[in-house]
Enzyme design. Structure first.
Site, PDB file in Angstrom:
ATOM      1  N   LYS A 298       0.885  -1.173   0.000  1.00 29.33           N
ATOM      2  CA  LYS A 298       0.000   0.000   0.000  1.00 29.33           C
ATOM      3  C   LYS A 298       0.913   1.210   0.000  1.00 29.33           C
ATOM      4  O   LYS A 298       1.627   1.445   0.969  1.00 29.33           O
ATOM      5  CB  LYS A 298      -0.880  -0.019   1.244  1.00 29.33           C
ATOM      6  CG  LYS A 298      -1.705   1.243   1.463  1.00 29.33           C
ATOM      7  CD  LYS A 298      -2.642   1.087   2.659  1.00 29.33           C
ATOM      8  CE  LYS A 298      -3.431   2.351   2.926  1.00 29.33           C
ATOM      9  NZ  LYS A 298      -4.414   2.185   4.025  1.00 29.33           N
ATOM     10  N   GLU A 302      -3.333   7.132   2.318  1.00 30.07           N
ATOM     11  CA  GLU A 302      -3.635   7.289   3.741  1.00 30.07           C
ATOM     12  C   GLU A 302      -2.363   7.372   4.585  1.00 30.07           C
ATOM     13  O   GLU A 302      -2.228   6.713   5.607  1.00 30.07           O
ATOM     14  CB  GLU A 302      -4.540   6.146   4.224  1.00 30.07           C
ATOM     15  CG  GLU A 302      -5.855   6.117   3.465  1.00 30.07           C
ATOM     16  CD  GLU A 302      -6.841   5.043   3.934  1.00 30.07           C
ATOM     17  OE1 GLU A 302      -8.035   5.289   3.825  1.00 30.07           O
ATOM     18  OE2 GLU A 302      -6.396   3.976   4.393  1.00 30.07           O
ATOM     19  N   ARG A 334      -1.264  -2.183  -4.552  1.00 30.67           N
ATOM     20  CA  ARG A 334      -2.680  -1.808  -4.405  1.00 30.67           C
ATOM     21  C   ARG A 334      -2.997  -0.496  -5.129  1.00 30.67           C
ATOM     22  O   ARG A 334      -2.204   0.449  -5.105  1.00 30.67           O
ATOM     23  CB  ARG A 334      -3.041  -1.689  -2.928  1.00 30.67           C
ATOM     24  CG  ARG A 334      -2.873  -3.013  -2.209  1.00 30.67           C
ATOM     25  CD  ARG A 334      -3.218  -2.896  -0.759  1.00 30.67           C
ATOM     26  NE  ARG A 334      -4.637  -2.876  -0.498  1.00 30.67           N
ATOM     27  CZ  ARG A 334      -5.250  -1.985   0.265  1.00 30.67           C
ATOM     28  NH1 ARG A 334      -4.581  -0.987   0.807  1.00 30.67           N
ATOM     29  NH2 ARG A 334      -6.543  -2.071   0.479  1.00 30.67           N
ATOM     30  N   LYS A 370      -9.769  -2.609  -5.638  1.00 27.74           N
ATOM     31  CA  LYS A 370     -10.996  -2.903  -4.885  1.00 27.74           C
ATOM     32  C   LYS A 370     -12.168  -3.031  -5.849  1.00 27.74           C
ATOM     33  O   LYS A 370     -12.178  -2.393  -6.907  1.00 27.74           O
ATOM     34  CB  LYS A 370     -11.275  -1.807  -3.866  1.00 27.74           C
ATOM     35  CG  LYS A 370     -10.289  -1.780  -2.697  1.00 27.74           C
ATOM     36  CD  LYS A 370     -10.713  -0.802  -1.603  1.00 27.74           C
ATOM     37  CE  LYS A 370      -9.658  -0.789  -0.493  1.00 27.74           C
ATOM     38  NZ  LYS A 370     -10.015   0.074   0.645  1.00 27.74           N
ATOM     39  N   ASP A 375     -14.870   2.480  -1.655  1.00 29.07           N
ATOM     40  CA  ASP A 375     -14.248   1.783  -0.534  1.00 29.07           C
ATOM     41  C   ASP A 375     -15.167   0.748   0.107  1.00 29.07           C
ATOM     42  O   ASP A 375     -15.661   0.984   1.209  1.00 29.07           O
ATOM     43  CB  ASP A 375     -13.813   2.812   0.521  1.00 29.07           C
ATOM     44  CG  ASP A 375     -12.786   2.237   1.476  1.00 29.07           C
ATOM     45  OD1 ASP A 375     -12.459   1.050   1.329  1.00 29.07           O
ATOM     46  OD2 ASP A 375     -12.326   2.975   2.357  1.00 29.07           O
ATOM     47  N   GLU A 403     -16.526  -4.253   7.499  1.00 30.02           N
ATOM     48  CA  GLU A 403     -16.240  -2.907   7.994  1.00 30.02           C
ATOM     49  C   GLU A 403     -17.425  -1.962   7.795  1.00 30.02           C
ATOM     50  O   GLU A 403     -17.732  -1.143   8.648  1.00 30.02           O
ATOM     51  CB  GLU A 403     -15.006  -2.355   7.264  1.00 30.02           C
ATOM     52  CG  GLU A 403     -14.699  -0.917   7.589  1.00 30.02           C
ATOM     53  CD  GLU A 403     -13.475  -0.389   6.830  1.00 30.02           C
ATOM     54  OE1 GLU A 403     -12.834  -1.152   6.084  1.00 30.02           O
ATOM     55  OE2 GLU A 403     -13.154   0.799   7.011  1.00 30.02           O
ATOM     56  N   TRP A 549     -13.478  12.706   2.834  1.00 29.95           N
ATOM     57  CA  TRP A 549     -13.677  11.760   3.937  1.00 29.95           C
ATOM     58  C   TRP A 549     -15.050  11.978   4.585  1.00 29.95           C
ATOM     59  O   TRP A 549     -15.479  11.190   5.414  1.00 29.95           O
ATOM     60  CB  TRP A 549     -12.568  11.915   4.999  1.00 29.95           C
ATOM     61  CG  TRP A 549     -11.264  11.308   4.576  1.00 29.95           C
ATOM     62  CD1 TRP A 549     -11.066  10.427   3.549  1.00 29.95           C
ATOM     63  CD2 TRP A 549      -9.973  11.522   5.165  1.00 29.95           C
ATOM     64  NE1 TRP A 549      -9.735  10.086   3.454  1.00 29.95           N
ATOM     65  CE2 TRP A 549      -9.032  10.743   4.441  1.00 29.95           C
ATOM     66  CE3 TRP A 549      -9.500  12.293   6.230  1.00 29.95           C
ATOM     67  CZ2 TRP A 549      -7.672  10.713   4.747  1.00 29.95           C
ATOM     68  CZ3 TRP A 549      -8.148  12.264   6.541  1.00 29.95           C
ATOM     69  CH2 TRP A 549      -7.237  11.486   5.805  1.00 29.95           C
TER      70      TRP A 549
HETATM   71  C1  BDP Z   1     -10.329   1.524   4.351  1.00 31.43           C
HETATM   72  C2  BDP Z   1     -10.170   1.119   5.775  1.00 31.43           C
HETATM   73  C3  BDP Z   1      -8.756   1.257   6.258  1.00 31.43           C
HETATM   74  C4  BDP Z   1      -7.822   0.559   5.288  1.00 31.43           C
HETATM   75  C5  BDP Z   1      -8.029   1.086   3.896  1.00 31.43           C
HETATM   76  C6  BDP Z   1      -7.222   0.323   2.866  1.00 31.43           C
HETATM   77  O1  BDP Z   1     -11.024   1.915   6.566  1.00 31.43           O
HETATM   78  O2  BDP Z   1      -8.693   0.696   7.540  1.00 31.43           O
HETATM   79  O3  BDP Z   1      -6.497   0.717   5.676  1.00 31.43           O
HETATM   80  O4  BDP Z   1      -9.377   0.931   3.531  1.00 31.43           O
HETATM   81  O5  BDP Z   1      -7.820  -0.472   2.155  1.00 31.43           O
HETATM   82  O6  BDP Z   1     -11.576   1.072   3.957  1.00 31.43           O
HETATM   83  O7  BDP Z   1      -6.026   0.513   2.751  1.00 31.43           O
END
Ligand code: BDP
Length: 706
Positions: A298, A302, A334, A370, A375, A403, A549
């Site tokens: 990753k 974030e 990713r 994804k 998300d 989640e 967000w």
């Molecule tokens: C988000 C989650 C977070 C993950 C992120 C990811 O909230 O905890 O680190 O995706 O996929 O949905 O990297």
């Protein structure tokens, strides 16, 4: 006399199986091997009275033999005898051995893990070209028998359509699990490598039984510590435990590791010293774990470091690592990234970042995308990247842990969500190609799922969440399988092969995800959950650091209307899809309206294909969701006598929580949207019991999974 003895043996076995020592706590998952109906058990004794093995000895063959012994030992009423003579026995036959000469066809030839099951005279033969195929074939036979499926339907063959069927654990060094709702991590890093929890063997069995053959053992948000010699030794112990079950281990790698661990001043992927550092690191890992799968990364997302920190592209970063790994493994990179400029529409960012790089990735790089462009929401359209990068190996990333779908408290069977994505057509240049077609085939084809597994006795936090692990594996093996068929086999194995029970529980499972969509994010809404923990409704949140967000960014509700205009008049995210699919997504004539407010902004009083206004439809959907949970609870409670008391009671308790929380979602959402729409509720729909302020002030700092 013999009949009486058989019945007695059956009753004894039943008592043993259901007595206090075998209380059903969910630990056995779908591998329960409970006693069969006497007539069926008799047939099983005929086709598999003993076991003969014609394959070179090895740990995978031992695993297959152990599994067959475990199950058949129960069904035969005595330990399974290993016999050299294959006549009148179940046989494991590797196709390079003499046993294969007698096989009628070469059934089940294909990629690694393919197998066939044949009746040859009085023999039942599980055959495969490799040991792992023999293990998978053994599990397939046991799956067939556990469902009490007709034994004359046995000639069978199966071959995986996806090469890498992978679980991604978001497990941390300290034993916590990011987005984990099933207890602590099953990987006890502190006690490794000296002590390997025997539970990991059961974890490996469960994975192999559904064809999962790869695991990333640490969180994608990982410190570089996992790459230190101490942790390589621990990972090696895990790899040694999982290897007999055909499972390769991967590590999430922090891109800045050369700085964090190596003392370098940079992690620039074009810097020769950085390249050397990774090369040495990869060599060190492969010396310890010769079949190490590779790295999962990753980057530039974030807060994680990545190649863009040095003005380099994702391809530069991925290829540098891929060259360090070489032909020994792969790099999974990713595509879940953010644009540094938050003015770029959120759902368009991954496409913008990756699509222009098509053709630039090395052949041992897989770009993991994804399922949706946002998300892991309860419902999303498919990511437009699929089909848009024909020169790149794309892998699909699904989320098994819930989640955004009620943690492990809410019952939501996810196979319909996965299936909806996999069956989506019109993505590539070939109009007929589905996501499943794009993802399947080839030696580095990949479907990964974020695991929902933890230290809870029942592994997944709730009994029905086990179905999501199971379904993930079955779909990763063959993404064209139906969610209905998977639910049927899971229920039969996990509860009982009782048609009444199956016909009652399966429809409940199949509608459960739409029910969650209805009470959380109806009509194509998304991302309305509480900040950080994502527990419960918080559509009012508007103060987070990045605009994208905030829930208000996604629903855009105000006095005039609601929804995100992603058509050409708006952000034109629709323009990232091929024309046919864009048209289907923008469709407003179908009363199901799955993506209405995802792609369109509507006025509150606009009339929809359902005949209702947008406002009324929204309220109706929330109430439909609540009613859906009530119906599940009612159905479940009426089935008490068909289930073991413990699991029935646990599911019933969670359904009661879900009834409560579905109402909370409905009430809070309606209170909030009504404060903007200023419209009355349609007749027959009750007002929320509390004022909006009450919902806004609920706090859950202890919610799990952060
Ligand atoms: C988000 C989650 C977070 C993950 C992120 C990811 O909230 O905890 O680190 O995706 O996929 O949905 O990297």
């Amino acid at each position: 006399m013999r009949g009486a003895a058989t019945i007695l043996a059956f009753v004894l076995a039943l008592l043993l199986a259901t007595g206090p020592s075998r209380a059903e706590d969910g630990y056995d998952l779908w591998l329960r091997y409970r006693p069969l109906e006497p007539a069926y058990a008799k047939e099983v004794r005929q086709i598999a009275p003993a076991l003969s093995v014609d394959a070179p000895p090895g740990p995978t063959i031992d695993a297959a033999t152990a599994e067959l012994s475990r199950a058949l030992g129960i069904w035969l009423g005595h330990p399974l005898a290993l016999v050299p003579d294959a006549r009148e026995a179940l046989q494991l036959c590797r196709r390079d051995r003499p046993c294969a000469a007698a096989l009628p066809t070469l059934r089940g030839t294909g990629p690694p893990g393919s197998f066939g099951i044949d009746r040859v005279g009085s023999r039942t033969v599980i055959s495969a070209a490799d040991d792992i195929g023999l293990l998978y074939g053994s599990f397939a036979l046991l799956r067939h028998i556990q469902q009490q499926a007709p034994l004359n339907a046995l000639p069978q063959a199966d071959a995986p359509r996806v090469a890498i069927r992978m679980l991604d654990h978001w497990d941390n060094l300290d034993g916590s699990v990011e987005r984990g709702y099933a207890g602590r991590s099953i990987f006890q890093w502190w006690r490794l490598p000296g002590y390997v929890d025997p539970r990991l063997t059961d974890y490996a069995r469960a994975n192999a039984s559904v064809g999962i053959n790869a695991v990333a053992v640490n969180n994608v948000n990982a410190p570089a510590t996992f790459l230190t010699p101490r942790f390589i030794a621990k990972t090696r112990a895990l790899a040694d435990t999982l290897r007999p079950y055909g499972i390769r281990v991967f590590l999430s790698a922090r891109f800045s590791a050369p700085r964090d661990l190596g003392g370098l001043t940079t992690a620039d992927p074009l810097d020769p010293e950085v390249q050397r550092w990774w090369q040495t690191k990869a060599d060190e890992i492969y010396a310890a774990i010769p079949d190490f799968g590779g790295f999962l990364v990753k980057a530039n997302s974030e807060g994680q470091p990545g190649p863009q920190d040095y003005g380099r592209s994702h391809a530069d970063g991925a290829n540098m690592l891929a060259r360090a790994v070489g032909d020994r493994g792969i790099v999974i990179w990713r595509a879940f990234v953010y644009d540094p400029d938050p003015a770029v529409e959120r759902t368009m960012q991954a496409y913008n970042a990756f699509q222009p790089l098509d053709g630039q990735f090395d052949s041992n790089v897989v770009v993991q995308v994804k399922n949706g462009p946002l998300d892991f929401q309860p419902r999303e359209p498919v990511s437009p990247l699929f089909g848009a990068m024909p020169k790149t190996q794309l892998g699909l990333e699904l989320q098994i842990t819930k989640e955004y779908l009620g943690f492990s408290t809410h019952l939501a069977y996810l196979a319909p969500l996965f299936e909806e994505a996999l069956d989506t057509g019109g993505l590539g240049r070939d109009e007929r190609a589905t996501l499943a077609d794009i993802v399947a085939g080839g030696p580095t084809s990949l479907i990964a799922g974020i695991a929902n597994i933890g230290s809870d006795r029942n592994w997944s936090g709730s009994h029905f969440d086990q179905a999501n692990w199971y379904a993930f594996g079955r779909l990763a093996w063959d993404p064209t399988r139906s969610s209905d068929a998977i639910a049927r086999e899971w229920v039969a194995q996990s509860f009982a092969p009782d048609p009444v029970l199956i016909d009652a529980v399966v429809p409940m499972m199949l509608t459960s995800r739409q029910t969650v969509v209805d009470y959380m994010t109806p009509l194509g809404l998304a991302h309305l959950m509480g900040s950080d923990h994502h527990y419960g409704p918080a559509p009012w949140v508007d103060d987070l650091e990045r605009p994208d967000w905030n829930p208000v960014y996604y629903h855009r509700a105000d006095a005039d209307g609601i929804g995100f205009d992603r058509t050409a008049e708006g952000s034109n995210a629709l323009g990232q899809y091929p024309a046919g699919l864009a048209k289907a997504y923008a469709e407003e004539g179908d009363p199901a309206l799955p993506f209405l407010l995802w792609f369109h902004r509507k006025r509150w009083d606009d009339r929809l294909a359902t005949g209702r206004t947008v406002w009324d439809e929204l309220v109706v959907r929330y109430d439909r969701g609540v009613a859906g949970v009530d119906a599940m609870a009612l159905q479940w409670n009426g089935l008490r006598s068909r289930f073991d008391a413990r699991r029935h009671g646990e599911v019933a308790a969670l359904l009661a929580v879900q009834q409560h929380e579905a109402r909370w979602w409905r009430d809070a959402s309606i209170a909030y949207f009504q404060s903007l729409s200023r419209r009355p509720l349609p007749p027959g729909h009750a007002a929320p019991p509390y004022p909006l302020e009450w919902y806004r002030t609920q706090r859950f700092p202890e919610a799990p999974g952060i």
